[in-house]
Design a protein around this motif. Structure first.
Motif, PDB file in Angstrom:
ATOM      1  N   ALA A 335       0.783 -10.047  -0.532  1.00 17.08           N
ATOM      2  CA  ALA A 335       0.535 -10.221  -1.910  1.00 17.08           C
ATOM      3  C   ALA A 335      -0.511 -11.320  -2.233  1.00 17.08           C
ATOM      4  O   ALA A 335      -0.508 -11.731  -3.405  1.00 17.08           O
ATOM      5  CB  ALA A 335       1.918 -10.403  -2.859  1.00 17.08           C
ATOM      6  N   SER A 336      -1.541 -11.426  -1.457  1.00 14.81           N
ATOM      7  CA  SER A 336      -2.287 -12.567  -1.732  1.00 14.81           C
ATOM      8  C   SER A 336      -3.831 -12.016  -2.208  1.00 14.81           C
ATOM      9  O   SER A 336      -4.656 -12.840  -2.711  1.00 14.81           O
ATOM     10  CB  SER A 336      -2.707 -13.140   0.135  1.00 14.81           C
ATOM     11  OG  SER A 336      -3.325 -12.057   0.764  1.00 14.81           O
ATOM     12  N   MET A 337      -3.785 -10.708  -2.490  1.00 15.29           N
ATOM     13  CA  MET A 337      -4.926  -9.958  -3.215  1.00 15.29           C
ATOM     14  C   MET A 337      -4.585  -9.134  -4.479  1.00 15.29           C
ATOM     15  O   MET A 337      -3.476  -8.935  -4.462  1.00 15.29           O
ATOM     16  CB  MET A 337      -5.475  -8.967  -2.314  1.00 15.29           C
ATOM     17  CG  MET A 337      -5.965  -9.622  -0.798  1.00 15.29           C
ATOM     18  SD  MET A 337      -7.528 -10.650  -0.960  1.00 15.29           S
ATOM     19  CE  MET A 337      -7.646 -11.533   0.449  1.00 15.29           C
ATOM     20  N   ASP A 338      -5.519  -9.297  -5.332  1.00 13.28           N
ATOM     21  CA  ASP A 338      -5.249  -8.074  -6.491  1.00 13.28           C
ATOM     22  C   ASP A 338      -5.740  -6.920  -6.232  1.00 13.28           C
ATOM     23  O   ASP A 338      -5.334  -5.827  -7.019  1.00 13.28           O
ATOM     24  CB  ASP A 338      -5.882  -8.903  -7.550  1.00 13.28           C
ATOM     25  CG  ASP A 338      -7.095  -9.088  -7.711  1.00 13.28           C
ATOM     26  OD1 ASP A 338      -8.068  -8.659  -7.164  1.00 13.28           O
ATOM     27  OD2 ASP A 338      -7.857  -9.997  -8.559  1.00 13.28           O
ATOM     28  N   ALA A 339      -6.594  -6.489  -5.156  1.00 10.22           N
ATOM     29  CA  ALA A 339      -7.065  -5.240  -4.930  1.00 10.22           C
ATOM     30  C   ALA A 339      -7.417  -5.301  -3.554  1.00 10.22           C
ATOM     31  O   ALA A 339      -7.948  -6.114  -2.661  1.00 10.22           O
ATOM     32  CB  ALA A 339      -8.096  -5.020  -5.748  1.00 10.22           C
ATOM     33  N   ALA A 340      -7.271  -4.004  -2.781  1.00 13.35           N
ATOM     34  CA  ALA A 340      -7.717  -3.581  -1.686  1.00 13.35           C
ATOM     35  C   ALA A 340      -8.563  -2.390  -1.622  1.00 13.35           C
ATOM     36  O   ALA A 340      -7.980  -1.396  -2.312  1.00 13.35           O
ATOM     37  CB  ALA A 340      -6.589  -3.376  -0.646  1.00 13.35           C
ATOM     38  N   VAL A 341      -9.730  -2.279  -0.808  1.00 11.76           N
ATOM     39  CA  VAL A 341     -10.471  -1.196  -0.928  1.00 11.76           C
ATOM     40  C   VAL A 341     -10.894  -0.705   0.569  1.00 11.76           C
ATOM     41  O   VAL A 341     -11.244  -1.470   1.370  1.00 11.76           O
ATOM     42  CB  VAL A 341     -11.682  -1.243  -1.725  1.00 11.76           C
ATOM     43  CG1 VAL A 341     -12.617  -2.540  -1.183  1.00 11.76           C
ATOM     44  CG2 VAL A 341     -12.547  -0.069  -1.812  1.00 11.76           C
ATOM     45  N   ALA A 342     -10.916   0.669   0.644  1.00 10.93           N
ATOM     46  CA  ALA A 342     -11.418   1.235   2.155  1.00 10.93           C
ATOM     47  C   ALA A 342     -12.082   2.248   2.085  1.00 10.93           C
ATOM     48  O   ALA A 342     -11.769   3.076   1.407  1.00 10.93           O
ATOM     49  CB  ALA A 342     -10.349   1.234   3.175  1.00 10.93           C
ATOM     50  N   THR A 343     -13.442   2.085   2.414  1.00 14.30           N
ATOM     51  CA  THR A 343     -14.370   3.305   1.955  1.00 14.30           C
ATOM     52  C   THR A 343     -14.896   4.037   3.128  1.00 14.30           C
ATOM     53  O   THR A 343     -15.434   3.157   4.287  1.00 14.30           O
ATOM     54  CB  THR A 343     -15.878   2.848   1.415  1.00 14.30           C
ATOM     55  OG1 THR A 343     -16.372   1.811   1.994  1.00 14.30           O
ATOM     56  CG2 THR A 343     -15.317   2.225  -0.102  1.00 14.30           C
ATOM     57  N   TRP A 344     -14.418   5.263   3.431  1.00 16.82           N
ATOM     58  CA  TRP A 344     -14.609   6.130   4.699  1.00 16.82           C
ATOM     59  C   TRP A 344     -14.173   5.207   5.978  1.00 16.82           C
ATOM     60  O   TRP A 344     -14.879   5.158   7.010  1.00 16.82           O
ATOM     61  CB  TRP A 344     -16.209   6.346   4.824  1.00 16.82           C
ATOM     62  CG  TRP A 344     -16.840   6.911   3.724  1.00 16.82           C
ATOM     63  CD1 TRP A 344     -17.449   6.472   2.477  1.00 16.82           C
ATOM     64  CD2 TRP A 344     -16.981   8.416   3.530  1.00 16.82           C
ATOM     65  NE1 TRP A 344     -17.922   7.571   1.602  1.00 16.82           N
ATOM     66  CE2 TRP A 344     -17.753   8.660   2.128  1.00 16.82           C
ATOM     67  CE3 TRP A 344     -16.783   9.420   4.293  1.00 16.82           C
ATOM     68  CZ2 TRP A 344     -17.882   9.965   1.632  1.00 16.82           C
ATOM     69  CZ3 TRP A 344     -16.916  10.707   3.742  1.00 16.82           C
ATOM     70  CH2 TRP A 344     -17.843  10.826   2.578  1.00 16.82           C
ATOM     71  N   ILE A 345     -12.826   4.941   5.798  1.00 14.99           N
ATOM     72  CA  ILE A 345     -12.453   4.087   7.121  1.00 14.99           C
ATOM     73  C   ILE A 345     -11.353   4.875   7.785  1.00 14.99           C
ATOM     74  O   ILE A 345     -11.207   4.826   9.049  1.00 14.99           O
ATOM     75  CB  ILE A 345     -11.956   2.658   6.493  1.00 14.99           C
ATOM     76  CG1 ILE A 345     -12.994   1.805   5.957  1.00 14.99           C
ATOM     77  CG2 ILE A 345     -11.354   2.071   7.500  1.00 14.99           C
ATOM     78  CD1 ILE A 345     -14.314   1.644   7.394  1.00 14.99           C
TER      79      ILE A 345
END
Length: 497
Positions: A335-345
Motif C-alpha cells: 500500500a505504498s503507491m496510489d497507482a500501478a501500471v503495466a503496459t504490454w508486460i
C-alpha cells in the motif's frame, strides 16, 4: 430534459395522461435531439457504460427519444438495444436513425415483468411525468429487470414537487420529482448499489429556457459474475491456461519501437492525472515512464533486465526512479503507491497472475485515486493474429491470447477489492514507410522476426515464412499493421466516480 417513456397501457388503450405526456415530444421531434443530444454528462455516462458491458449485452433504453445518442451509441458497439418511448413521432425517428436497435411505443409502467433479463438499463430523464407512487414502483421494477451484475444508468431533474405545472420547451406539462438526496435511497431500497452520483447544471440552447439542474446516478445489481465476458477480451472461447512468456530482447524491441505510432500512452497518462505515487512495472525503453514523469513530476519503475535498467537511470533527472526487480516480486512496500501500471508486460512474465497480485498489493486501496492499469493487445490485433497463424505452428508454440491475460487479471483485481473495472481500446500502428510492396514486406519480416524471436535458430526460416503473408498485406496499399491495445482500468468500487 427528456420526459417519460409512457405511451400505451397494458391493453393498448391510451389514457389522457399518457397522451399529455406524448404531446410535447410529438411536436418537438428532432428539435429535442438538437437541444439535448450533446449533454456532456450523458455522453460520459454512455462511455462509462460501454466500457463495462459484456459482449452483445441486452440493453433497455427507457425514454429512447430519437434514438440518439443513447441507443445509437450502444447499438453501434454491438449490443442488443430495445427502446421504449411515449411518442410515436420519437419512435418513428428512432427507427429511422438507429436501424440496428428495436423501438416500441410503450408505457414503462405497463411492460411485463422480465426478471433478470437485461444486462443494462438506461433511463435519461424518463420518469418526470408520472406520480411519485408510479415513479417509486418503476425504479423498483427496473432493479428487478436487471440481471445479477446488471448496470443501471439514470438521470433526472431533481426538485421537491408532485404534479406541478411547468413551462418546458414551449409546452406546459405536469412534472413530478424528488430532491436529489432521495433518489439514491430509492435505488438502494430497490436492491441496487450506487457506484456514481453527480449533480450538474445544463443550459439548454432553446428560446426562453433557463438553467436546469441534473442528477446522474450509476448503479449495479449485486450478485453477478465478478468479471462478465467483454468483447475486448476475445476472441472466445478463452484458453484455460497461460501459454507461457514470450521472449523479448533489447535489440528486437528497439527495432520495433522505431516503427510505432503509439496512441496507447496518452490514455494511460490521462487516467493517472490525479495520482502522485505511481509505480510502473517493466519500464522497458522508458517511453511510458517519461510521459508519466513529465505529467506527474515523478514515477517509480521496476525493471528486471539489467541493460534496460541501466539505460533508464539517465531519466533520474526527469523524475524517474528505477528499481531492479521483477513483476512477480515488486520491491515496494504494501500500500505504498496510489497507482500501478503495466503496459504490454504480462505476456513477458513467468507468472502474470502473481504480477497482478503484486500490483494490487502495492496500491493503497483507501486512497481516493487508487487504481491499477494494464495494457495488452486487442482481440483483433493484426500482429498477434499473424504470429498465431504463421509463427506459432512453425516454432511449435502455443498461440498467444491477450484477452485471457486481461480476463484473469480482472478476476484477481476484483477479488482484491479493485472491482470497478473498465476496458477501452487504444490505437497503435506499426508503420513500414519503405517504397514498394516488396521493400515493405522484407523490412517487416526482418523487424518482426527479430522482435519475436531474436537469436532463435529458426530465425531465417521464420523470416521466409512471413514473407508471403506480408506481401499480400502490403499489396492492399497499406503501409502499416494494426497493433491495437486494450486498457484495463480497475478501481475500488467504493471509490469509483
Amino acid at each position: 430534459m427528456t420526459l417519460p417513456a409512457t405511451a400505451v397501457t397494458a391493453h393498448g388503450v391510451e389514457s389522457e395522461g399518457v397522451q399529455a405526456a406524448a404531446r410535447p415530444f410529438d411536436a418537438l421531434g428532432l428539435t429535442y435531439e438538437d437541444t439535448y443530444a450533446q449533454l456532456p454528462e450523458q455522453l460520459a455516462a454512455l462511455d462509462w457504460l460501454l466500457a463495462r458491458l459484456p459482449a452483445s449485452a441486452r440493453v433497455m433504453d427507457i425514454g429512447s427519444g430519437t434514438g440518439r445518442p443513447t441507443a445509437g451509441r450502444i447499438a453501434a458497439d454491438g449490443h442488443r438495444v430495445t427502446g421504449y418511448d411515449v411518442s410515436q413521432t420519437m419512435v418513428d425517428l428512432a427507427r429511422a436513425q438507429v436501424p440496428d436497435a428495436c423501438f416500441e411505443l410503450a408505457d414503462v409502467r405497463a411492460l411485463p415483468d422480465a426478471c433478470g433479463q437485461w444486462d443494462a438499463i438506461t433511463a435519461f430523464f424518463p420518469l418526470l411525468q408520472m406520480p411519485r407512487t408510479d415513479l417509486d414502483a418503476t425504479l423498483a421494477r427496473i432493479a428487478n429487470w436487471l440481471a445479477p451484475g446488471g448496470l443501471f444508468v439514470f438521470a433526472t431533474v431533481p426538485f421537491d414537487a408532485e404534479d406541478t405545472m411547468i413551462e418546458w420547451m414551449g409546452h406546459t406539462i405536469r412534472a413530478t420529482s424528488y430532491p436529489a438526496e432521495v433518489y439514491p435511497r430509492l435505488l438502494r431500497a430497490a436492491g441496487l448499489e450506487i457506484l456514481h452520483e453527480q449533480l450538474s447544471v445544463f443550459h439548454p440552447d432553446f428560446p426562453g429556457m433557463g438553467a436546469e439542474e441534473h442528477l446522474f446516478l450509476y448503479a449495479v445489481k449485486p450478485g453477478g459474475p465478478t468479471v462478465p465476458a467483454h468483447a475486448l477480451l476475445g476472441p472466445y472461447p478463452l484458453p484455460e491456461v497461460y501459454r507461457g512468456p514470450h521472449e523479448l530482447s533489447q535489440q528486437g524491441w528497439l527495432g520495433m519501437e522505431a516503427r510505432f505510432e503509439r496512441h496507447d500512452i496518452a490514455p494511460v497518462v490521462e487516467a493517472l492525472a490525479g495520482n502522485t505515487k505511481v509505480l510502473d512495472v517493466g519500464g522497458g525503453s522508458g517511453a511510458v515512464v517519461k510521459e508519466l514523469a513529465a505529467r506527474l513530476g515523478s514515477v517509480t519503475t521496476v525493471e528486471p533486465h539489467t541493460t534496460r535498467e541501466e539505460s533508464m537511470r539517465a531519466l533520474a533527472a526527469e523524475g524517474v526512479t528505477v528499481l531492479p526487480g521483477c513483476a512477480e516480486q515488486l520491491p515496494v512496500a504494501d500500500a505504498s503507491m496510489d497507482a500501478a501500471v503495466a503496459t504490454w508486460i504480462l505476456h513477458y512474465t513467468d507468472g502474470p497472475e502473481a504480477a497482478v497480485t503484486e500490483m494490487a498489493r502495492a496500491v493503497d486501496p483507501t486512497n481516493p485515486e487508487a487504481k491499477v492499469i494494464l495494457v495488452q493487445g486487442a482481440p483483433d490485433n493484426q500482429l498477434i493474429a499473424l504470429w498465431n497463424r504463421i509463427c506459432a505452428p512453425l516454432l511449435g508454440e502455443t498461440p498467444d491470447h491477450q484477452g485471457h491475460l486481461l480476463m484473469r487479471a480482472a478476476e484477481i483485481l476484483a477479488q482484491r477489492g479493485f472491482d470497478d473495472i473498465a476496458f477501452t481500446r487504444a490505437r497503435v500502428d506499426v508503420v513500414f514507410p519503405e517504397d514498394g510492396t516488396e521493400a515493405k514486406a522484407q523490412a517487416a519480416a526482418t523487424v518482426l522476426a527479430d522482435f519475436w524471436n531474436t537469436g532463435h535458430p529458426c530465425l531465417a526460416q521464420l523470416h521466409q515464412a512471413l514473407l508471403p503473408a506480408l506481401r499480400e498485406h502490403f499489396a492492399s496499399g497499406t503501409d502499416r499493421f494494426d497493433d491495437d491495445a486494450v486498457m484495463l482500468l480497475a478501481r475500488p468500487r467504493t471509490l469509483s466516480h
